[in-house]
Design a protein around this motif. Structure first.
Motif, mmCIF file in Angstrom:
data_model
loop_
_atom_site.group_PDB
_atom_site.id
_atom_site.type_symbol
_atom_site.label_atom_id
_atom_site.label_comp_id
_atom_site.label_asym_id
_atom_site.label_seq_id
_atom_site.Cartn_x
_atom_site.Cartn_y
_atom_site.Cartn_z
ATOM 1 N N ALA A 1 1.346 13.566 -0.749
ATOM 2 C CA ALA A 1 1.017 12.153 -0.936
ATOM 3 C C ALA A 1 0.611 11.520 0.395
ATOM 4 O O ALA A 1 -0.312 10.701 0.439
ATOM 5 C CB ALA A 1 2.207 11.413 -1.535
ATOM 6 N N GLU B 1 10.396 12.192 0.173
ATOM 7 C CA GLU B 1 11.115 12.625 -1.009
ATOM 8 C C GLU B 1 10.553 13.960 -1.460
ATOM 9 O O GLU B 1 9.405 14.041 -1.894
ATOM 10 C CB GLU B 1 10.962 11.605 -2.136
ATOM 11 C CG GLU B 1 11.565 12.110 -3.424
ATOM 12 C CD GLU B 1 11.549 11.091 -4.522
ATOM 13 O OE1 GLU B 1 11.653 9.900 -4.205
ATOM 14 O OE2 GLU B 1 11.429 11.482 -5.694
ATOM 15 N N TRP C 1 14.608 2.187 1.852
ATOM 16 C CA TRP C 1 14.799 3.095 0.721
ATOM 17 C C TRP C 1 15.106 4.472 1.263
ATOM 18 O O TRP C 1 14.303 5.053 1.965
ATOM 19 C CB TRP C 1 13.532 3.127 -0.140
ATOM 20 C CG TRP C 1 13.598 4.139 -1.238
ATOM 21 C CD1 TRP C 1 12.994 5.344 -1.261
ATOM 22 C CD2 TRP C 1 14.318 4.035 -2.452
ATOM 23 N NE1 TRP C 1 13.270 6.017 -2.426
ATOM 24 C CE2 TRP C 1 14.100 5.226 -3.184
ATOM 25 C CE3 TRP C 1 15.139 3.068 -3.027
ATOM 26 C CZ2 TRP C 1 14.660 5.456 -4.441
ATOM 27 C CZ3 TRP C 1 15.683 3.300 -4.284
ATOM 28 C CH2 TRP C 1 15.456 4.483 -4.962
ATOM 29 N N ARG D 1 0.845 -1.201 0.000
ATOM 30 C CA ARG D 1 0.000 0.000 0.000
ATOM 31 C C ARG D 1 0.879 1.249 0.000
ATOM 32 O O ARG D 1 0.543 2.247 -0.623
ATOM 33 C CB ARG D 1 -0.934 0.034 1.218
ATOM 34 C CG ARG D 1 -2.081 -0.949 1.177
ATOM 35 C CD ARG D 1 -2.825 -0.954 -0.120
ATOM 36 N NE ARG D 1 -3.532 0.296 -0.368
ATOM 37 C CZ ARG D 1 -3.945 0.677 -1.590
ATOM 38 N NH1 ARG D 1 -3.691 -0.060 -2.631
ATOM 39 N NH2 ARG D 1 -4.592 1.811 -1.733
ATOM 40 N N ALA D 2 2.021 1.170 0.694
ATOM 41 C CA ALA D 2 2.911 2.337 0.731
ATOM 42 C C ALA D 2 3.407 2.666 -0.669
ATOM 43 O O ALA D 2 3.479 3.826 -1.061
ATOM 44 C CB ALA D 2 4.086 2.071 1.661
ATOM 45 N N TYR D 3 3.729 1.627 -1.463
ATOM 46 C CA TYR D 3 4.155 1.868 -2.848
ATOM 47 C C TYR D 3 3.035 2.488 -3.649
ATOM 48 O O TYR D 3 3.214 3.462 -4.361
ATOM 49 C CB TYR D 3 4.556 0.554 -3.530
ATOM 50 C CG TYR D 3 5.892 0.009 -3.129
ATOM 51 C CD1 TYR D 3 6.112 -1.367 -3.102
ATOM 52 C CD2 TYR D 3 6.951 0.840 -2.790
ATOM 53 C CE1 TYR D 3 7.340 -1.889 -2.748
ATOM 54 C CE2 TYR D 3 8.174 0.320 -2.433
ATOM 55 C CZ TYR D 3 8.368 -1.034 -2.415
ATOM 56 O OH TYR D 3 9.584 -1.556 -2.056
ATOM 57 N N GLN D 4 1.850 1.891 -3.532
ATOM 58 C CA GLN D 4 0.713 2.364 -4.326
ATOM 59 C C GLN D 4 0.355 3.801 -4.005
ATOM 60 O O GLN D 4 -0.050 4.566 -4.873
ATOM 61 C CB GLN D 4 -0.510 1.494 -4.045
ATOM 62 C CG GLN D 4 -0.603 0.268 -4.912
ATOM 63 C CD GLN D 4 -0.963 0.637 -6.327
ATOM 64 O OE1 GLN D 4 -1.937 1.320 -6.554
ATOM 65 N NE2 GLN D 4 -0.171 0.211 -7.266
ATOM 66 N N LEU D 5 0.453 4.181 -2.722
ATOM 67 C CA LEU D 5 0.014 5.511 -2.318
ATOM 68 C C LEU D 5 1.092 6.569 -2.500
ATOM 69 O O LEU D 5 0.850 7.738 -2.252
ATOM 70 C CB LEU D 5 -0.443 5.483 -0.857
ATOM 71 C CG LEU D 5 -1.696 4.643 -0.609
ATOM 72 C CD1 LEU D 5 -1.849 4.357 0.864
ATOM 73 C CD2 LEU D 5 -2.926 5.366 -1.111
ATOM 74 N N GLY D 6 2.290 6.177 -2.904
ATOM 75 C CA GLY D 6 3.341 7.171 -3.123
ATOM 76 C C GLY D 6 3.970 7.679 -1.841
ATOM 77 O O GLY D 6 4.475 8.796 -1.800
ATOM 78 N N LEU D 7 3.963 6.860 -0.787
ATOM 79 C CA LEU D 7 4.569 7.282 0.474
ATOM 80 C C LEU D 7 6.079 7.143 0.366
ATOM 81 O O LEU D 7 6.583 6.225 -0.263
ATOM 82 C CB LEU D 7 4.085 6.411 1.633
ATOM 83 C CG LEU D 7 2.591 6.299 1.821
ATOM 84 C CD1 LEU D 7 2.292 5.520 3.078
ATOM 85 C CD2 LEU D 7 1.939 7.662 1.900
ATOM 86 N N THR D 8 6.802 8.077 0.980
ATOM 87 C CA THR D 8 8.267 8.043 0.930
ATOM 88 C C THR D 8 8.805 8.445 2.291
ATOM 89 O O THR D 8 8.053 8.909 3.138
ATOM 90 C CB THR D 8 8.803 9.040 -0.119
ATOM 91 O OG1 THR D 8 8.189 10.301 0.118
ATOM 92 C CG2 THR D 8 8.506 8.587 -1.520
ATOM 93 N N LEU E 1 7.636 5.203 4.489
ATOM 94 C CA LEU E 1 7.962 3.999 3.748
ATOM 95 C C LEU E 1 8.909 3.127 4.564
ATOM 96 O O LEU E 1 8.756 1.906 4.637
ATOM 97 C CB LEU E 1 8.628 4.414 2.428
ATOM 98 C CG LEU E 1 8.865 3.381 1.355
ATOM 99 C CD1 LEU E 1 7.575 2.718 0.965
ATOM 100 C CD2 LEU E 1 9.476 4.037 0.133
#
Lengths: 222, 417
Positions: free
Chosen positions: B384, B360, B252, B234-241, B245
């Motif tokens: 995000a 980010e 990362w 879900r973190a990838y899909q939602l654009g969390l950084t 993340l």
């Protein structure tokens, strides 16, 4: 690094890429609106790409691209006037006016790519990538609010940054920086009222284009 | 039988826990949130549009004011984007100075975050302790740029000026006696680097103190463990950084994976969480403060040993020294052109991202060859994160919404821009 990615893109997405550019070691590919969802899904899922994250989605208005206010290449016939035009002049370059730029990041493969899709000015519509990357939700709302670009398939496309009841798309180049309306509290009516803006535009430094500085090398396709 | 509707609550823009101007319409079933709809834009200042009408260097001040608790990191991203388009690189001493101040900014941000998050959840002491510790860091900002917060210190090509050799001293006043004065001025006898080194040596003990207040605290754990859980997918899909993340277990960090400036030469670790809940993110950020401390010490060491220029020599981009301007014709012309018109950046587009304390932070810069940018898009990490609010708070209770806003480290300056 961007070159290797460009080779993979050319092999696997052949035919769907209109144009590619490598500048500052970043790959930018241009895709037509009809291929957008397919290319986006391929970029997210295929092994060579694995772009799991949509980092950024922004609208851009190319109306005055390359326009400057003072001549710099040669002296003008009338000498060096210090005035500038206040009317927005469209650029001569033939190019669709609006585009949406997507920035993608692959955490697994540590690579980035930029995707540009031009928007047809008549319909102002693009397919929404919200089902490819859920995070596109608010970014698409912002592009709609500030530029007027519509996203087909978005569940809740409404304004996000402008005032409730705001008319217009502020970041378009023909929308003035000073705005159109200003708000104040009116003692007599006992409420906030909107009136036409009373200040004048004040730009202190005219826009000038010079090609003094070399800059990095670029590679392009076609 | 009466039909029961959801209760709609306006978590209004004026709210001490709203971290700025956040208006959230919460649809609740009793105390549980069914849907959260954040309304943002109350702090929208059209920074991106203003940047289009100003020469490049004049926008650096706007960048400070985006995420107004981590000022130099925002400038850093913007300045890196301009440098990419110009095809230049800052001298190595400038890179170390930038990295040192980026880490000072990271500590500033995390202290502010910890204080505000603690205060929202109910631990009021945290706020006071964290703000007390921000003071030496703001003094460092002031020594180098003249302002405690919005420094406008970074420039394309380096930084504005070198680190000062002396720190401002506390003066005699009716409220401070001689003994107190001597105590306060004890760490200000040397240069800025000595002052920062003194801070760093005391900071680890301070972080231990903060951890003793919260980390093993039953109430803190009850409020944070299991709240706002985000899985890595879900973190990838939602654009969390950033810590959002890393708290979910994804290792990362742009400083390690896509290093910029002098990060590749420094030794530090990246804390990564396990469960993706608010407690893990708290631990990640506290550990990041310790790692930043380590980085600053390494930078101080390097900077002491390596004097040098702090901005590039090319006077088409960086202004010449004042003394040269008064003596030399070329310098005069360069100075004139830079401060009236500004430098023109070659046509092209670039995206530069930094590991901002919140995630980010990226700047997408489009130039058409002019002295002003054509388009500046600011990719704020908080945007995000806040868009994930609905998903993160479903099923939680109202008090948890406050904890979730806190764990996302929301600062409205960057969300609304």
């Amino acid at each position: 690094m961007a070159d290797k990615l460009r080779q993979s893109v050319e092999q696997q997405l052949a035919g769907k890429i209109e144009q590619w550019t490598i500048y500052c070691d970043e790959l930018t590919i241009e895709v037509a609106k009809d291929n957008l969802i397919e290319v986006a899904t391929a970029l997210r899922d295929q092994d060579d790409f694995q772009f799991e994250q949509l980092i950024d989605l922004c609208g851009i208005d190319y109306l005055t691209y390359g326009q400057d206010e003072w001549a710099t290449e040669e002296a003008t016939a009338s000498g060096f006037a210090r005035g500038r035009e206040t009317e927005v002049q469209a650029s001569d370059i033939e190019r669709p006016r609006f585009a949406v730029v997507y920035h993608l990041l692959s955490v697994t493969l540590n690579q980035r790519i930029r995707l540009r899709v031009y928007v047809d000015e008549e319909s102002m519509m693009l397919p929404s990538v919200i089902n490819v990357w859920n995070g596109a939700n608010w970014f698409e709302r912002e592009a709609f609010d500030l530029f007027g670009i519509l996203f087909e398939g978005h569940p809740d496309l409404r304004r996000i940054l402008t005032d409730y009841g705001f008319i217009g798309h502020p970041f378009r180049k023909d929308f003035p920086v000073i705005g159109e309306l200003e708000m104040r509290y009116d003692e007599e009516k006992k409420q906030c009222v909107y009136e036409p803006v009373s200040i004048e535009e004040r730009i202190l430094v005219p826009r000038v284009i010079r090609r003094d500085i070399q800059g990095p090398q670029s590679e392009q396709s076609e | 039988m009466a039909e029961i509707e959801h209760y709609t609550l306006n978590f209004g823009p004026q709210h001490p826990a709203a971290h700025g101007v956040l208006r959230m319409i919460l649809e609740m079933d009793g105390e549980t949130i069914e849907r959260a709809d954040p309304h943002i834009g109350l702090l929208h200042r059209a920074t991106e549009k203003l940047a289009e009408i100003k020469p490049y260097n004049q926008t650096i001040g706007y960048m400070d004011r985006l995420d107004y608790v981590s000022m130099m990191c925002n400038e850093h991203a913007y300045v890196l984007a301009i440098e990419k388009l110009l095809g230049i690189q800052a001298p190595i001493r400038a890179q170390y100075i930038r990295v040192m101040f980026a880490e000072v900014t990271r500590i500033l941000n995390h202290l502010m975050w910890l204080g505000a998050h603690g205060l929202d959840v109910g631990a009021m002491t945290m706020f006071l302790y964290c703000f007390r510790d921000r003071e030496p860091l703001m003094d460092a900002y002031e020594a180098v740029s003249g302002t405690r917060m919005h420094a406008t210190y970074y420039r394309p090509g380096g930084v504005y000026r070198d680190l000062p050799e002396s720190m401002p001293q506390y003066e005699k006043s009716p409220w401070r006696n001689e003994k107190k004065l001597k105590e306060l001025n004890a760490n200000r006898q040397g240069s800025l680097l000595d002052f920062l080194e003194d801070f760093c040596q005391k900071f680890d003990a301070s972080v231990d103190e903060y951890e003793s207040l919260l980390t093993e605290n039953r109430i803190w754990k009850q409020r944070l463990v299991g709240i706002g859980v985000v899985s890595p997918e879900r973190a990838y899909q939602l654009g969390l950084t950033g810590p959002m993340l890393r708290g979910s277990g994804v290792a990362w960090d742009l400083r390690k994976m896509q290093p910029y400036d002098a990060y590749a030469e420094l030794e530090f670790d990246i804390p990564v969480g396990r469960n993706g809940d608010s407690y893990d993110r708290y631990l990640v950020r506290v550990e990041e403060m310790r790692q930043s401390n380590k980085i600053i010490l390494q930078c101080i060491d390097w900077l002491r040993k390596n004097p040098g220029p702090v901005i590039i020599d090319d006077h088409k981009i960086a202004p010449p020294k004042r003394a040269d301007v008064k003596n030399d014709m070329e310098s005069l012309i360069h100075h004139f052109k830079l401060f009236t018109e500004g430098y023109c950046v070659p046509e092209g587009e670039a995206y530069a991202a930094v590991e901002h304390p919140k995630g980010e932070f990226g700047i997408y810069l489009v130039s058409d060859g002019a002295n002003k940018p054509y388009r500046v898009k600011i990719r704020a990490p908080g945007f995000a994160h806040l868009s994930a609010m609905d998903e993160m708070s479903k099923g939680h209770m109202l008090a948890d919404v406050v904890a979730i806003i806190g764990t996302m480290d929301i600062v409205f300056g960057e969300i609304d821009r």
